[in-house]
Design an enzyme around this catalytic site. Sequence first.
Site, short mmCIF file in Angstrom:
data_model
loop_
_atom_site.label_atom_id
_atom_site.label_comp_id
_atom_site.label_asym_id
_atom_site.label_seq_id
_atom_site.Cartn_x
_atom_site.Cartn_y
_atom_site.Cartn_z
N HIS A 253 -2.06 0.53 7.20
CA HIS A 253 -2.39 0.86 5.82
C HIS A 253 -1.93 2.28 5.51
O HIS A 253 -1.69 3.09 6.40
CB HIS A 253 -3.90 0.72 5.61
CG HIS A 253 -4.33 0.71 4.17
ND1 HIS A 253 -3.76 -0.12 3.23
CD2 HIS A 253 -5.27 1.44 3.51
CE1 HIS A 253 -4.34 0.08 2.06
NE2 HIS A 253 -5.25 1.03 2.20
N ASP B 25 -8.04 5.61 -2.13
CA ASP B 25 -7.20 4.46 -1.78
C ASP B 25 -6.79 3.75 -3.06
O ASP B 25 -7.54 2.91 -3.59
CB ASP B 25 -7.97 3.51 -0.87
CG ASP B 25 -7.07 2.42 -0.28
OD1 ASP B 25 -5.89 2.35 -0.70
OD2 ASP B 25 -7.54 1.67 0.59
N CYS C 274 0.82 -1.21 0.00
CA CYS C 274 0.00 0.00 0.00
C CYS C 274 0.85 1.26 0.00
O CYS C 274 0.48 2.27 -0.61
CB CYS C 274 -0.94 0.00 1.20
SG CYS C 274 -0.12 -0.08 2.80
#
Length: 648
Positions: A447, A463, A403
Amino acid sequence: MMMKTELDKNVLIFLLSAIGLIVFPHVYHIPTAVFGFFCLLLAWRFAGVWKPNLLPETAVIFLLAACGIALLYSLHQGIFGRDAGTNLFITALGLKLLEIKKERDLYLVSYLAFIVAASQFLYEQSILMAAYILLVCCLLLATLVAINSCKAQTPASLKTALIITLQAIPIAVALFILFPRLEAPRWMLFNEPRQTRSGLSDTMEPGSISNLVKSYELVFRVKFAGAIPPPEQRYWRGPVLSYTDGKRWTPAAFLKPLKSPAVTGAPYQYTMLMEPQDKNWIFALDMPKGFSPPLSLNAGYQLITSDSPGKRAEYQVTSYTDYNTGPINPGEYRTATQLPGEPSDRIKQLVSRLHGFDSPPDDFIKQLLNHFRAEDFHYTLTPPVIEENPIESFLFKTRYGFCSHYASAFVYLMRVAHIPARVVTGYQGGELNPVGDFLEIRQADAHAWAEVWLENRGWVRVDPTAAIAPERIEPEINVTRQTAYGIATADKYLPLPAYNWLKHTRQLWTSVDYNWQRWVINYDNKSQSGFLSSFGINDLKAMIYWMIAVIGSITAVLCWFLLYQKPKTADKVLLIYSRFCNKLAKHGLVKNPGEGAKDFAERAKIKLPERAEAIDRITAVFIRLRYGRTATGEDLQQLKMLVGLFRA
């Protein structure tokens, strides 16, 4: 009285065993040298139980004490504080074991052992540790019972200690609930070196977050007052990173006061139970709106606390998932469009091909997400190591990343297109515990995502990791997630009923632990005031009155139970002596209530002078059995024989 009899030897063995169990959990908290030194002294004292000649003389004990002092001094922990005090008490306890020669020494060692047992709560306060310490303290109490009993048998002493403990628990609970919770003055709080804890950092580099995903460490737990937000809205906001040198992302150098964001939609009200950490960050649901001191909001809309982050704490927060942060100021714009240098031609060509220079920001965002989705990009915990130009190498060469790779690349491309953007780190998701109806957020949920500033909408969360197709997530992610969430690899071989039972047991235990932490460990002055106010107890005077009334009632019940219980007919000594009294009663000699055995014997000898010697012998053996410390099984047999032969 020297420790010579077999009975005293058993008491000493019991005491040493209890002390060993008390100190054992400290193996994780004290230096290995201190723990080893104590074990050496304990083993030495154990050997001295069977071979007293092995015990050291006074001069040797002084030498050992000097070694202990030198050992403590070499640790450079001073004389104040949690660690220094614990090491000192454990060392002193070990040295005192070698000096046990009289009954008084047994008491001193026992009291010192209670202090060492209590020091365990300075390190760990779980419900399992509380149960363990209660157990070993019960064993230590049984030792004191055995020391003061003429019938020092292990089962009887343990039973008495257990009864005393059960009788004390109601009073302890009443004191815990009603006694005023006093905060220690700050000058009494000695600074201890903090234990390094894993967790999010205020910087981000490629691969930094992927290491956290392999950890099962608990970060915080959340219990909602109403509905729980769906998984796609469970973004727990942490540090906001705006500055980059091309590889590392860090927070902005300045944080100006911000304007409170406008919120719409239904609020989410919840209680957060934060685990101890190194940073003063609170990972609230994005976007936090309602909170109270010691919480405050910084310019990155991240909650921070002024309390010590090194202790477990509970906070009440209200968040809205629909929000508008409003216009951007010039300082924010410069920070959110900062680049480490002139972008390469390949980067510019990519942005141009995706219409980043000639289309609205919304369109460019969609084009970039489609690019990640359509091209050969992969999601992995073990991406290739990139030393030079990590963003460009990820976009055009490796295309394997976590991520943090996707978030940093997305923000960088946004800035090349002159669109304000920044990286936000935190946690996403959380596992629902259906037993306690709360979420558990662990390091495995770490994250990173992006925020883009859009006209009339403010900072908007994007995202980019979600753009990756699920089939491109490598199998290792699923294995790691399963392991991280407590599902052992062997569990998949279990039958379905056994697997479901094991999973439910884990959930039940975590729910019990959650409530223990909330209602017991975190029961501070604020919690006490809120709890007692629901019963109409609103001031100190009423609290003291209630405490006196409750403890008085409990004491009255215990006194009634102890004073008015039926006599134990199973006492062999009393049964035999009662037969003796019955024989005398046939001749008009009835023992009066409260009359002592000696007084009754004197009265009997006046009426039966010819049986005076037999009466004296029976009375002496009875008193020795009933009240003495040197009675044996032979005395009981002698009493039985004398009473059987007695004829008035």
